[in-house]
Design a protein around this motif. Structure first.
Motif, PDB file in Angstrom:
ATOM      1  N   SER A   1      35.352  37.417  34.133  1.00 38.55           N
ATOM      2  CA  SER A   1      35.693  37.605  35.540  1.00 38.55           C
ATOM      3  C   SER A   1      37.192  37.850  35.698  1.00 38.55           C
ATOM      4  O   SER A   1      37.617  38.690  36.487  1.00 38.55           O
ATOM      5  CB  SER A   1      35.264  36.360  36.325  1.00 38.55           C
TER       6      SER A   1
ATOM      7  N   ARG B   1      32.103  33.334  31.224  1.00 41.70           N
ATOM      8  CA  ARG B   1      32.007  33.992  32.529  1.00 41.70           C
ATOM      9  C   ARG B   1      33.375  34.079  33.201  1.00 41.70           C
ATOM     10  O   ARG B   1      33.751  35.098  33.778  1.00 41.70           O
ATOM     11  CB  ARG B   1      31.037  33.183  33.402  1.00 41.70           C
ATOM     12  N   GLU B   2      34.128  33.002  33.098  1.00 43.77           N
ATOM     13  CA  GLU B   2      35.463  32.973  33.703  1.00 43.77           C
ATOM     14  C   GLU B   2      36.389  33.995  33.040  1.00 43.77           C
ATOM     15  O   GLU B   2      37.175  34.669  33.716  1.00 43.77           O
ATOM     16  CB  GLU B   2      36.064  31.567  33.577  1.00 43.77           C
TER      17      GLU B   2
ATOM     18  N   TYR C   1      42.246  32.040  28.344  1.00 42.36           N
ATOM     19  CA  TYR C   1      42.324  32.321  29.787  1.00 42.36           C
ATOM     20  C   TYR C   1      43.722  32.833  30.143  1.00 42.36           C
ATOM     21  O   TYR C   1      43.874  33.733  30.970  1.00 42.36           O
ATOM     22  CB  TYR C   1      41.984  31.060  30.579  1.00 42.36           C
TER      23      TYR C   1
ATOM     24  N   ARG D   1      37.202  22.617  36.486  1.00 44.57           N
ATOM     25  CA  ARG D   1      35.784  22.994  36.354  1.00 44.57           C
ATOM     26  C   ARG D   1      35.280  22.644  34.966  1.00 44.57           C
ATOM     27  O   ARG D   1      34.169  22.133  34.811  1.00 44.57           O
ATOM     28  CB  ARG D   1      35.608  24.500  36.581  1.00 44.57           C
TER      29      ARG D   1
ATOM     30  N   GLY E   1      38.422  41.183  37.193  1.00 41.62           N
ATOM     31  CA  GLY E   1      39.116  40.992  38.459  1.00 41.62           C
ATOM     32  C   GLY E   1      40.561  41.457  38.369  1.00 41.62           C
ATOM     33  O   GLY E   1      41.082  42.063  39.311  1.00 41.62           O
TER      34      GLY E   1
ATOM     35  N   MET F   1      45.176  28.826  39.198  1.00 38.24           N
ATOM     36  CA  MET F   1      43.932  29.292  38.579  1.00 38.24           C
ATOM     37  C   MET F   1      43.661  28.513  37.293  1.00 38.24           C
ATOM     38  O   MET F   1      42.532  28.118  37.019  1.00 38.24           O
ATOM     39  CB  MET F   1      44.011  30.803  38.290  1.00 38.24           C
TER      40      MET F   1
ATOM     41  N   LEU G   1      40.465  26.099  36.734  1.00 40.12           N
ATOM     42  CA  LEU G   1      39.540  26.261  35.601  1.00 40.12           C
ATOM     43  C   LEU G   1      39.462  24.960  34.802  1.00 40.12           C
ATOM     44  O   LEU G   1      38.371  24.536  34.386  1.00 40.12           O
ATOM     45  CB  LEU G   1      39.990  27.417  34.692  1.00 40.12           C
TER      46      LEU G   1
END
Lengths: 104, 889
Positions: free
Chosen positions: B59, B55-56, B11, B37, B63, B30, B34
């Protein structure tokens, strides 16, 4: 206003929240299975902050101080209200057109 | 905690897609969100939520990219700054302030760009440039391909081809012919071309004086005419404009000069004069006797492939209509532009390999210049950091740095292109001085628009790659670190990584280049030391070309050969006389070379070299071992005979004697191809075939020259006193046989061998110079890179030694670091070496052992050189005391 921005403002209208809490609130409101990615949330927060609709709030005592809380500004509240009115008018229109049943 | 979870690290990487300021504002939160989550999902499901993580990540990447784009649109100021004149002046000032650096960089770039430009332009002119005639790209040569090999066209097939082939228009035949102009004491031998007059229509080039050949000149009964080249007009006729219309003796027949072609005209091949090929010659020709070349213009809409298919069809039909024993094999056709056809079948390989070499040299030069630029950037890191801290944008600094790169590359490009132009003109002068007879008229190398375009492309590549590295470096500069310690750490880690990558690239490049260089050297050595299979010392060679007009029949030609041999043998200055006519290889395919056995069907013989001869075979080192030699008495009136080499006898007859056996030579151009010949002797072995080819063999069959019909024979004789006396004796012997006959191309045999390898040797020498330059670049570059990489660790070395590390440990540490790059570079080079080795072995005669040995030797040498290059800066680092190291680092 984009739907995600309205959702965030709606979430913050009830009080300051941190990012994860906003996600949980939006996902809960949206219903089962709906998800919001972290990146999408913060890009929207960035836009709202630039527009002056959202500002950073003080972290409540006793909370993890690494978390940043976000609060809705008066301008944000006004914009969200205007958007809500626009949506209500749309819903009224949909009812008049019998796309929706009459309000109970 | 054992460390950050992999998904968190991933990430982090994905977050880099966002602009820096966005990351600074939201990045930590962020990550935290995460983590919340993931933890919640894990608590709920009891396992890592892989789908959520994926998915993150997606994204964040998407993004981030959208955010960057959005930012660009919102803030036009962050668009790349436009170049300003003051930036150019600033860059120029900086370069002039350090003339040593500037000069070195320009020279290295000039070498890389110049060599690449030279190679590209040289090959383009040699192989690809359309011939400089009107619509030259549509002029093609048409060649039959028999059993996969290009051959000449049988004159007997020309009529059928000219009448039937639609995709090539104005198809005309031509062949070389030695001519004698003048009479008695004023005779001169010239290289002429007998050509279908339609070829002058193909060339669309008007004559300088008079006219070119026209179809009426080739009609039966037409007056014999001749067109002169500019060179022979100047040399033999003193440039006399009145020569047109004059009658000159040509091979004893009065022939009218009708025109003089302009200077430099040499279509389809370089020639001193052109004679018309009689229109009825193809119709009268005997199949298998005379070979010509065909040239024409591709019809509108026709491609090389469709034309080749059509020609092949017509050729197969013509072959089928003839005696099947006279010609067999798989017949195909090739239709190529003149430059492509001139280079031969290996053109694609040559073009690709040589351009690859040039590209690798350019890559080496760029790696070196990158290192120089990085070293310079290191020196200026504090200045850059100050400017960034004072508010200069990274983009502004990148553009300024880019101008420095642009100016360096432009200067390198100009110097390199000038060098390439000088080299190209040198090549033109060299070829015109050394191989005027074989020079294609389009082989004029010079600075032209293609050379300039090539140079422009190489300069652009240089600017793009160097600029990208410089920009990356400026953008990644850590201002705080640079300000704190003056650049010792400012981006040093990343720069170190880049330096190590450059060393690996350099090792790979130089290994491939050196391997290619060594293999080229091996091939060049083979070329220089051509083994003809016998002693070429004191051997003089000349050609007998019986003029058609006076020797119209096979018997007349045979009489001339017999006479020439006798006259040469009479000369006191010459001995060991042999007339020979190699007839190529006869292969077993379809029964072209067969032995009459007890069974009804003939047995096939292995592939063999067939040669017609008259005289003493010992001249070419062939001794009679069994039976008898061929003699002058073996003529057309006697039963057909042959002698075979020991290798062929052993291979086919095993322990038995082949004497008395019968064999047939169909398809080897030996005249009466269906007739069986009796083997009368066995002779010793000498290698035959193209001396430069990899498939030479001693399997040979010799047949009497007088038992076939041959349009040419080479005379070999060993001189007894001096070469000059021998040359004179040969001319006198020919004159005694026929006063109008002169020997064709008299020269020592060794000289013809030397000429055979001349071009290859010269090209190899040229490329040896390139390899030497590459090696110097590689050595200096590797030293520079290692020096820089170790220099960046000076402080660390000082620290380690201050903490008690011994010199041995530190040296091992540094050399191990160099070793890793060596291993990576060598491993990267290995597949390239393998592929290159296989490719080279396919085309040139080198053994697998030699190829592998060369690869190992080159790799080991490069390893040694890089370790040596690492050792010098290592020792320098170790000489510093820990205190000095910490201070200077």
């Amino acid at each position: 206003m984009r739907p995600i921005e309205f959702e965030i403002l709606l979430s913050l209208a009830g009080g300051a929240r941190h990012g994860y809490a906003i996600i949980l609130d939006i996902e809960a409101r949206a219903g089962d299975g709906a998800t919001l990615e972290t990146g999408t949330l913060y890009r929207a927060l960035q836009r709202l902050a630039e527009q002056g609709h959202v500002t950073e709030a003080r972290t409540p005592p006793g909370e993890d101080d690494r978390r940043r809380y976000h609060a809705i500004t008066p301008a944000g509240r006004a914009a969200a209200a205007a958007e809500a009115r626009r949506m209500a008018a749309l819903v009224d229109g949909a009812r008049a057109a019998r796309l929706l049943p009459e309000a109970p | 905690m054992s460390g950050t979870a992999w998904w968190a690290r991933a990430y982090d990487v994905a977050l880099r897609a966002f602009p820096a300021h966005f990351r600074a504002r939201w990045g930590d939160e962020m990550r935290l969100t995460l983590a919340d989550r993931v933890a919640a999902a894990r608590d709920r499901d009891g396992r890592l939520p892989l789908r959520l993580v994926a998915r993150e990540l997606a994204s964040a990447l998407a993004g981030g990219a959208r955010e960057r784009l959005h930012e660009r649109l919102r803030h036009p100021a962050t668009r790349p700054p436009m170049p300003r004149l003051q930036d150019v002046r600033y860059a120029l000032r900086l370069l002039l302030r350090s003339p040593g650096f500037t000069l070195l960089t320009v020279l290295v770039l000039a070498g890389g760009i110049g060599l690449s430009t030279f190679t590209f332009s040289f090959l383009y002119t040699a192989m690809l440039r359309p011939v400089p005639l009107d619509e030259g790209a549509r002029i093609v040569r048409v060649d039959p391909v028999v059993d996969g090999r290009l051959t000449g066209t049988d004159l007997a097939d020309v009529a059928a081809l000219a009448a039937s082939v639609r995709s090539v228009r104005q198809l005309g035949a031509f062949t070389g012919r030695a001519l004698v102009v003048g009479r008695d004491g004023d005779r001169r031998a010239i290289d002429g071309t007998v050509a279908d007059p339609v070829l002058f229509a193909v060339a669309r080039t008007p004559a300088l004086l008079g006219r070119p050949l026209v179809p009426a000149d080739a009609e039966p009964g037409a007056e014999p005419v001749l067109v002169l080249s500019y060179r022979i007009w100047q040399a033999a006729f003193g440039g006399d404009p009145g020569v047109v219309g004059r009658r000159v003796p040509l091979n004893g027949a009065e022939t009218r000069v009708v025109g003089v072609m302009p200077e430099g005209f040499g279509f389809p091949v370089a020639s001193e004069a052109w004679l018309p090929l009689p229109a009825d010659a193809p119709g009268r020709a005997t199949a298998g006797l005379a070979s010509v070349r065909l040239v024409g213009r591709l019809a509108p809409g026709a491609s090389h492939a469709t034309a080749a298919a059509e020609v092949a069809t017509v050729l197969r039909r013509a072959q089928a209509a003839r005696d099947t024993s006279a010609r067999a094999g798989v017949v195909d056709a090739a239709v190529e532009t003149l430059p492509s056809a001139q280079i031969g079948e290996e053109r694609a390989l040559v073009f690709a390999l040589l351009n690859l070499v040039a590209g690798l040299i350019l890559l080496l030069a760029l790696v070196n210049v990158t290192n120089l630029l990085l070293a310079r950037a290191d020196e200026r890191v504090r200045e850059t950091a100050v400017r960034l801290a004072l508010g200069a944008t990274a983009g502004r600094l990148v553009v300024q740095g880019m101008w420095e790169t642009v100016l360096l590359c432009l200067a390198g490009g100009v110097v390199g292109t000038a060098g390439a132009a000088w080299g190209l003109e040198g090549i033109t002068r060299w070829t015109q001085a050394n191989i005027p007879d074989n020079l294609a008229f389009w082989w004029v190398w010079r600075l032209d628009h293609v050379t300039l375009l090539g140079a422009g492309a190489f300069v652009t590549v240089a600017i793009a790659s160097l600029g990208a590295v410089a920009a990356l470096r400026t953008r990644r500069l850590d201002v705080r670190a640079a300000m704190q310690d003056g650049g010792a750490r400012g981006g040093a880690r990343r720069a170190g990584r880049l330096s190590r990558a450059l060393v690996a690239v350099q090792v790979t490049t130089v290994t491939v280049l050196m391997f290619f260089g060594v293999m080229a050297g091996v091939v060049a050595h083979r070329v220089v030391t051509i083994d003809p299979g016998f002693d070429p010392a004191r051997l003089l060679q000349g050609g007998v070309l019986p003029p058609d007009a006076r020797y119209p029949t096979a018997a007349a030609r045979a009489g001339l050969y017999r006479d020439v041999r006798a006259r040469v043998a009479e000369q006191g200055a010459l001995g060991d006389v042999l007339l020979r006519r190699p007839l190529g290889e006869a292969r077993t395919a379809r029964g072209r070379l067969a032995r009459r056995g007890a069974a009804r069907t003939p047995e096939l013989l292995p592939t063999a070299h067939v040669e017609a001869s008259l005289g003493d075979l010992r001249t070419i080192g062939v001794e009679v071992l069994e039976g008898r030699a061929l003699g002058a008495a073996d003529d057309a009136s006697r039963a057909p005979v042959a002698v075979v080499s020991r290798a062929l006898a052993r291979r086919h007859w095993g322990g038995r004697s082949p004497v008395g056996e019968q064999l047939r030579l169909a398809g080897a151009g030996a005249g009466d191809t269906a007739t069986y010949r009796t083997v009368v002797g066995v002779v010793s072995d000498v290698p035959h075939g193209n001396p430069l080819a990899r498939d030479r063999s001693a399997d040979a069959i010799y047949v009497p020259l007088l038992q076939g019909d041959h349009d040419y024979a080479a005379v070999l004789a060993r001189w007894r006193t001096t070469e000059t006396a021998a040359r004179l004796a040969m001319v006198q012997a020919f004159g005694a046989a026929d006063p109008l006959l002169v020997p064709d191309g008299v020269q020592p045999f060794a000289e013809s061998l030397r000429k055979m390898g001349l071009i290859a040797v010269s090209v190899t020498r040229l490329f040896t110079a390139c390899f030497a330059f590459a090696l110097v670049l590689a050595l200096v570059g590797t030293y520079g890179l290692m020096s820089r990489a170790i220099g960046a660790r000076t402080r660390e070395i000082g620290l380690r030694r201050a903490l008690g590390a011994t010199d041995g440990r530190v040296a091992r540490l540094i050399l191990l670091q160099g070793g890793r790059q060596l291993v990576v570079g060598t491993l990267l080079a290995a597949p390239a070496l393998g592929a290159l080795g296989l490719l080279l072995r396919h085309y040139v005669p080198v053994s697998a052992t030699l190829t592998v040995a060369a690869a190992v030797l080159v790799s080991a040498s490069i390893v040694g050189l890089v370790l040596a290059a690492s050792w010098v800066p290592t020792r320098r680092a170790l000489r510093l005391t820990p205190r000095d190291a910490l201070w200077t680092g």
